[in-house]
Design a protein around this motif. Structure first.
Motif, mmCIF file in Angstrom:
data_model
loop_
_atom_site.group_PDB
_atom_site.id
_atom_site.type_symbol
_atom_site.label_atom_id
_atom_site.label_comp_id
_atom_site.label_asym_id
_atom_site.label_seq_id
_atom_site.Cartn_x
_atom_site.Cartn_y
_atom_site.Cartn_z
ATOM 1 N N ASP A 394 0.728 -18.437 -17.313
ATOM 2 C CA ASP A 394 1.843 -18.256 -18.251
ATOM 3 C C ASP A 394 2.273 -16.795 -18.239
ATOM 4 O OD1 ASP A 394 3.679 -18.253 -20.262
ATOM 5 O OD2 ASP A 394 2.267 -18.714 -21.882
ATOM 6 N N TRP A 395 3.365 -16.497 -17.516
ATOM 7 C CA TRP A 395 3.816 -15.115 -17.357
ATOM 8 C C TRP A 395 4.429 -14.545 -18.635
ATOM 9 C CZ3 TRP A 395 2.186 -12.789 -13.081
ATOM 10 C CH2 TRP A 395 1.871 -13.575 -11.972
ATOM 11 N N SER A 396 4.743 -15.393 -19.594
ATOM 12 C CA SER A 396 5.370 -14.906 -20.827
ATOM 13 C C SER A 396 4.415 -14.914 -22.018
ATOM 14 C CB SER A 396 6.603 -15.760 -21.157
ATOM 15 O OG SER A 396 6.238 -17.122 -21.353
ATOM 16 N N HIS A 397 3.117 -15.123 -21.764
ATOM 17 C CA HIS A 397 2.172 -15.195 -22.873
ATOM 18 C C HIS A 397 2.095 -13.857 -23.601
ATOM 19 C CE1 HIS A 397 -1.334 -16.626 -25.115
ATOM 20 N NE2 HIS A 397 -1.866 -15.430 -24.911
ATOM 21 N N GLU A 398 2.109 -13.914 -24.922
ATOM 22 C CA GLU A 398 2.009 -12.710 -25.744
ATOM 23 C C GLU A 398 0.587 -12.584 -26.283
ATOM 24 O OE1 GLU A 398 4.965 -12.643 -28.762
ATOM 25 O OE2 GLU A 398 6.662 -12.803 -27.364
ATOM 26 N N PHE A 399 -0.083 -11.504 -25.902
ATOM 27 C CA PHE A 399 -1.466 -11.281 -26.324
ATOM 28 C C PHE A 399 -1.512 -10.578 -27.675
ATOM 29 C CE2 PHE A 399 -1.616 -11.661 -21.729
ATOM 30 C CZ PHE A 399 -2.744 -12.426 -21.511
ATOM 31 N N GLU A 400 -2.566 -10.851 -28.408
ATOM 32 C CA GLU A 400 -2.778 -10.169 -29.671
ATOM 33 C C GLU A 400 -3.053 -8.687 -29.409
ATOM 34 O OE1 GLU A 400 -2.490 -11.377 -32.709
ATOM 35 O OE2 GLU A 400 -1.993 -13.387 -31.963
ATOM 36 N N PRO A 401 -2.633 -7.807 -30.310
ATOM 37 C CA PRO A 401 -2.926 -6.370 -30.138
ATOM 38 C C PRO A 401 -4.418 -6.134 -29.949
ATOM 39 C CG PRO A 401 -1.360 -6.694 -31.922
ATOM 40 C CD PRO A 401 -1.845 -8.068 -31.532
ATOM 41 N N GLY A 402 -4.751 -5.372 -28.936
ATOM 42 C CA GLY A 402 -6.148 -5.096 -28.627
ATOM 43 C C GLY A 402 -6.762 -6.072 -27.652
ATOM 44 N N ASP A 403 -6.105 -7.215 -27.401
ATOM 45 C CA ASP A 403 -6.628 -8.220 -26.476
ATOM 46 C C ASP A 403 -5.888 -8.227 -25.144
ATOM 47 O OD1 ASP A 403 -8.485 -9.054 -28.321
ATOM 48 O OD2 ASP A 403 -7.207 -10.660 -29.125
ATOM 49 N N GLU A 404 -5.002 -7.265 -24.938
ATOM 50 C CA GLU A 404 -4.216 -7.245 -23.706
ATOM 51 C C GLU A 404 -5.126 -7.002 -22.505
ATOM 52 O OE1 GLU A 404 -3.804 -5.157 -26.194
ATOM 53 O OE2 GLU A 404 -1.767 -5.297 -27.024
ATOM 54 N N PRO A 405 -4.829 -7.646 -21.376
ATOM 55 C CA PRO A 405 -5.610 -7.390 -20.153
ATOM 56 C C PRO A 405 -5.509 -5.923 -19.745
ATOM 57 C CG PRO A 405 -4.261 -9.370 -19.920
ATOM 58 C CD PRO A 405 -3.819 -8.695 -21.181
ATOM 59 N N ALA A 406 -6.486 -5.473 -18.968
ATOM 60 C CA ALA A 406 -6.514 -4.074 -18.532
ATOM 61 C C ALA A 406 -5.413 -3.768 -17.532
ATOM 62 C CB ALA A 406 -7.872 -3.748 -17.928
ATOM 63 N N VAL A 407 -4.898 -4.801 -16.854
ATOM 64 C CA VAL A 407 -3.813 -4.597 -15.894
ATOM 65 C C VAL A 407 -2.579 -5.366 -16.371
ATOM 66 C CG1 VAL A 407 -5.305 -4.219 -13.918
ATOM 67 C CG2 VAL A 407 -4.629 -6.549 -14.504
ATOM 68 N N ARG A 408 -1.423 -4.932 -15.933
ATOM 69 C CA ARG A 408 -0.162 -5.553 -16.347
ATOM 70 C C ARG A 408 -0.015 -6.936 -15.719
ATOM 71 N NH1 ARG A 408 5.327 -5.020 -14.275
ATOM 72 N NH2 ARG A 408 6.836 -5.425 -15.948
ATOM 73 N N ILE A 409 0.320 -7.912 -16.553
ATOM 74 C CA ILE A 409 0.539 -9.281 -16.089
ATOM 75 C C ILE A 409 2.035 -9.566 -16.164
ATOM 76 C CG2 ILE A 409 -0.084 -11.702 -16.360
ATOM 77 C CD1 ILE A 409 -2.475 -9.902 -15.775
ATOM 78 N N ALA A 410 2.700 -9.497 -15.034
ATOM 79 C CA ALA A 410 4.144 -9.724 -15.001
ATOM 80 C C ALA A 410 4.529 -10.200 -13.613
ATOM 81 C CB ALA A 410 4.913 -8.450 -15.356
ATOM 82 N N LEU A 411 5.536 -11.050 -13.550
ATOM 83 C CA LEU A 411 6.038 -11.567 -12.284
ATOM 84 C C LEU A 411 7.380 -10.918 -11.995
ATOM 85 C CD1 LEU A 411 5.485 -13.519 -9.963
ATOM 86 C CD2 LEU A 411 6.703 -15.295 -11.257
ATOM 87 N N GLU A 412 7.376 -9.981 -11.056
ATOM 88 C CA GLU A 412 8.585 -9.252 -10.692
ATOM 89 C C GLU A 412 9.229 -9.909 -9.475
ATOM 90 O OE1 GLU A 412 9.883 -6.867 -12.363
ATOM 91 O OE2 GLU A 412 8.258 -6.294 -13.731
ATOM 92 N N LEU A 413 10.479 -10.374 -9.637
ATOM 93 C CA LEU A 413 11.207 -11.005 -8.544
ATOM 94 C C LEU A 413 12.104 -9.986 -7.854
ATOM 95 C CD1 LEU A 413 10.269 -13.455 -10.238
ATOM 96 C CD2 LEU A 413 12.485 -14.533 -9.749
ATOM 97 N N PRO A 414 12.199 -10.011 -6.524
ATOM 98 C CA PRO A 414 13.191 -9.163 -5.853
ATOM 99 C C PRO A 414 14.583 -9.491 -6.381
ATOM 100 C CG PRO A 414 11.684 -10.174 -4.263
ATOM 101 C CD PRO A 414 11.439 -10.833 -5.577
ATOM 102 N N VAL A 415 15.412 -8.472 -6.610
ATOM 103 C CA VAL A 415 16.721 -8.735 -7.217
ATOM 104 C C VAL A 415 17.590 -9.619 -6.327
ATOM 105 C CG1 VAL A 415 16.793 -6.701 -8.680
ATOM 106 C CG2 VAL A 415 17.594 -6.539 -6.308
ATOM 107 N N GLY A 416 17.361 -9.559 -5.019
ATOM 108 C CA GLY A 416 18.130 -10.433 -4.130
ATOM 109 C C GLY A 416 17.862 -11.896 -4.426
ATOM 110 N N LYS A 417 16.591 -12.246 -4.648
ATOM 111 C CA LYS A 417 16.243 -13.632 -4.973
ATOM 112 C C LYS A 417 16.726 -13.993 -6.373
ATOM 113 C CE LYS A 417 14.201 -15.544 -1.460
ATOM 114 N NZ LYS A 417 14.708 -16.820 -0.884
ATOM 115 N N ALA A 418 16.600 -13.055 -7.304
ATOM 116 C CA ALA A 418 17.081 -13.330 -8.662
ATOM 117 C C ALA A 418 18.571 -13.627 -8.660
ATOM 118 C CB ALA A 418 16.773 -12.136 -9.572
ATOM 119 N N HIS A 419 19.336 -12.895 -7.843
ATOM 120 C CA HIS A 419 20.777 -13.166 -7.721
ATOM 121 C C HIS A 419 21.019 -14.497 -7.015
ATOM 122 C CE1 HIS A 419 25.012 -12.739 -6.970
ATOM 123 N NE2 HIS A 419 24.825 -12.688 -5.657
ATOM 124 N N GLU A 420 20.250 -14.770 -5.953
ATOM 125 C CA GLU A 420 20.414 -16.010 -5.193
ATOM 126 C C GLU A 420 20.205 -17.237 -6.071
ATOM 127 O OE1 GLU A 420 17.940 -18.397 -1.728
ATOM 128 O OE2 GLU A 420 17.955 -16.193 -1.697
#
Length: 551
Positions: A394-420
């Motif tokens: 779940d890329w949009s899951h919101e963690f409770e303050p203090g429970d966030e993972p040590a690394v960033r959890i995000a799905l970055e799409l190339p803008v070319g694909k996002a436009h496509e």
């Protein structure tokens, strides 16, 4: 080898073929723990050249053997925990070398100044036991914390890896330790010792020191038996080695460097925890109650800490093989038709995703799952459960303050694909790319400034860097060539768009285009693989922060 060739009156190639053929057959006839290995394998002798360009000593041995013999030889050779066929040079298994060395030693014993006096051939169980002592002697802070906790839990509960974790479910009510925690730490410790150990030339030096104390001289036979049997005396020796100090520690670490391996230890603990959590994840997929009607069920994977969302009606099944040892139908045919994923599960094959149906066999593939299954094409069987994890993340899951993972959890799409796929307009794509270029150029200027401030930089190099500003790859290559420390600060800013939705499965169920779902599944797996690498690097860094030597 020359002696064997002369004795048999054959060519070198023919002698190698005969040696390997007889060796493989003899190994296959033995129980796995009774197979033989040469002492040089567990000591990784001779050591690798210091640099990749350093020429190897000796004459290479070419193996011209019948088809399939090399694969059989690899299968019956010694592979130490944490070694792989393809990996960093410190972690590479030398299974063919082991097969050849063992085959020669059985027929014609040999030695040199380093091996002289050592037992030349060990049973695999004894060799692995020697390696386990070497890892205990060189355990870093993160590893020792796990091993000590596991030892205390074992002494307190008598827990075994095949014990029923639910048998002590009332322990919490009686004030005893949490059974789930005990089981988890035991499995992590076993994975750390049996599967994911870190490697370094220093550990093999310690293995050699241990070998000279246990496998040389009049007591060598007794030492080999001690290692093989792993009885009470061995376990006492293991604990003494794990907690060694003073003169004993000095003897164990003789001829080693003082390098701090806390980072490798922290990464090894991370891999052990990840291995156990992935096994539990597979159990969760297969053993969830078949009548579970929950709309969505969640599970957190730690490491790295992300959240998975599984539709409640989706299950995995691991049917027993047929009496002939074949996969059950219609599951195998569904998988061949691209309607199911299958992955190794214990001694079976598991199939996912399935939903309930009244007709036999009681399950059917999830309707419309084909784009997700297609995205897994080309993956090895052992990679499939990780792929399933990626499409449930779940890329949009919101963690409770203090429970966030040590690394960033995000799905970055190339803008070319996002436009496509219609998520960005052409103007938005252009603006995002312009911002990325501007950030990259600012980074270039910061790197050039760092070179100007460096006493060893000259104007010619600065001019070359200025001229390369129109080509980010060339700029980065030049910067690293001139100075690795400064050059490593240069990073190209990619033009991306953050995926705002949930999991790939959520995207499938919400009716998005199949080509988007398939591409998103592929991209999600690629990003989870990268995020896992970042997470392991974070474990490396944290290990140094917590356990590293203080100057």
């Amino acid at each position: 080898m020359a002696t064997v060739t002369a004795r048999w009156g054959t060519s070198r190639d023919e002698a190698v073929r005969r040696l390997l053929t007889e060796h493989v057959q003899a190994q296959e006839d033995r129980e796995p723990e009774d197979r033989l290995t040469h002492i040089s394998t567990v000591l990784r002798y001779p050591p690798l050249p210091l640099g990749r360009r350093t020429p190897r000593a000796g004459r290479p041995l070419r193996l011209r053997v019948p088809d399939g013999l090399l694969e059989r030889a690899r299968a019956v050779s010694l592979r130490l925990p944490g070694q792989y066929a393809r990996s960093h040079r410190d972690y590479q298994a030398r299974t063919l070398t082991d097969a050849v060395m063992t085959a020669i030693a059985v027929t014609e014993p040999f030695t040199d100044d380093f091996l002289d006096g050592l037992v030349p051939l060990l049973r695999h169980r004894a060799a692995l036991s020697l390696w386990q002592l070497a890892t205990a002697a060189t355990s870093t802070g993160p590893e020792k914390a796990v091993l000590v906790e596991a030892g205390r839990a074992r002494a307190h509960t008598g827990w075994a890896p095949d014990a029923d974790a639910d048998a002590d479910a009332d322990a919490e009510d009686s004030g005893e330790a949490d059974p789930a925690r005990i089981r988890h730490v035991q499995l992590v410790a076993e994975a750390l010792e049996d599967d994911v150990a870190w490697h370094s030339p220093e550990r093999f030096k310690v293995a050699a020191n241990l070998a000279r104390s246990l496998l040389a001289g009049p007591g060598a036979e007794t030492g080999e038996r001690l290692l093989y049997e792993q009885g009470a005396d061995w376990h006492e020796l293991y604990q003494d080695t794990l907690h060694a100090a003073g003169e004993r520690k000095t003897r164990l670490l003789q001829d080693t460097t003082s390098y701090d391996f806390s980072g490798r230890g922290g990464a090894a603990v991370w891999r052990a925890r990840r291995k156990v959590d992935l096994q539990d994840f597979e159990d969760w997929l297969v053993f969830r109650p078949a009548d579970d009607v929950t709309e969505v069920t969640e599970r957190q994977m730690n490491p790295p800490g992300w959240m998975l969302r599984l539709p409640g009606a989706w299950h995995a099944a691991a049917p027993a093989h047929t009496p002939a040892g074949l996969l059950q139908e219609p599951y195998a045919q569904w998988a061949d038709d691209g309607k199911l994923l299958r992955f190794p599960f214990r001694n079976r094959q598991a199939f996912w995703p399935l939903t309930r149906q009244p007709q036999a066999p009681g399950w059917r593939p999830v309707s419309g799952i084909e784009p997700v299954v297609a995205a897994a094409a080309g993956l090895r069987p052992e990679q499939i459960s990780g792929f399933i994890e990626a499409v449930l993340l779940d890329w949009s899951h919101e963690f409770e303050p203090g429970d966030e993972p040590a690394v960033r959890i995000a799905l970055e799409l190339p803008v070319g694909k996002a436009h496509e796929f219609g998520f960005l307009t052409a103007e938005e794509q252009h603006e995002t790319m312009a911002e990325a270029r501007a950030l990259t150029k600012r980074t270039m200027e910061a790197v050039i400034k760092a070179f100007r401030q460096d006493d060893e930089s000259d104007e010619d190099r600065l001019e070359l860097l200025r001229q390369a500003r129109g080509n980010a790859r060339e700029f980065g290559s030049l910067a690293r060539q001139f100075d690795k420390r400064i050059g490593s600060k240069f990073l190209i800013t990619r033009a991306t768009w953050q995926w705002p939705g949930g999991s790939v499965v959520d995207t499938l169920l919400s009716g998005h285009r199949p080509d988007l779902v398939q591409w998103l599944a592929t991209w999600a797996r690629r990003n989870t693989t990268l995020t896992l690498e970042y997470s392991m690097q974070d474990a490396w860094d944290r290990a140094f922060d917590q356990y590293g030597r203080r100057m």
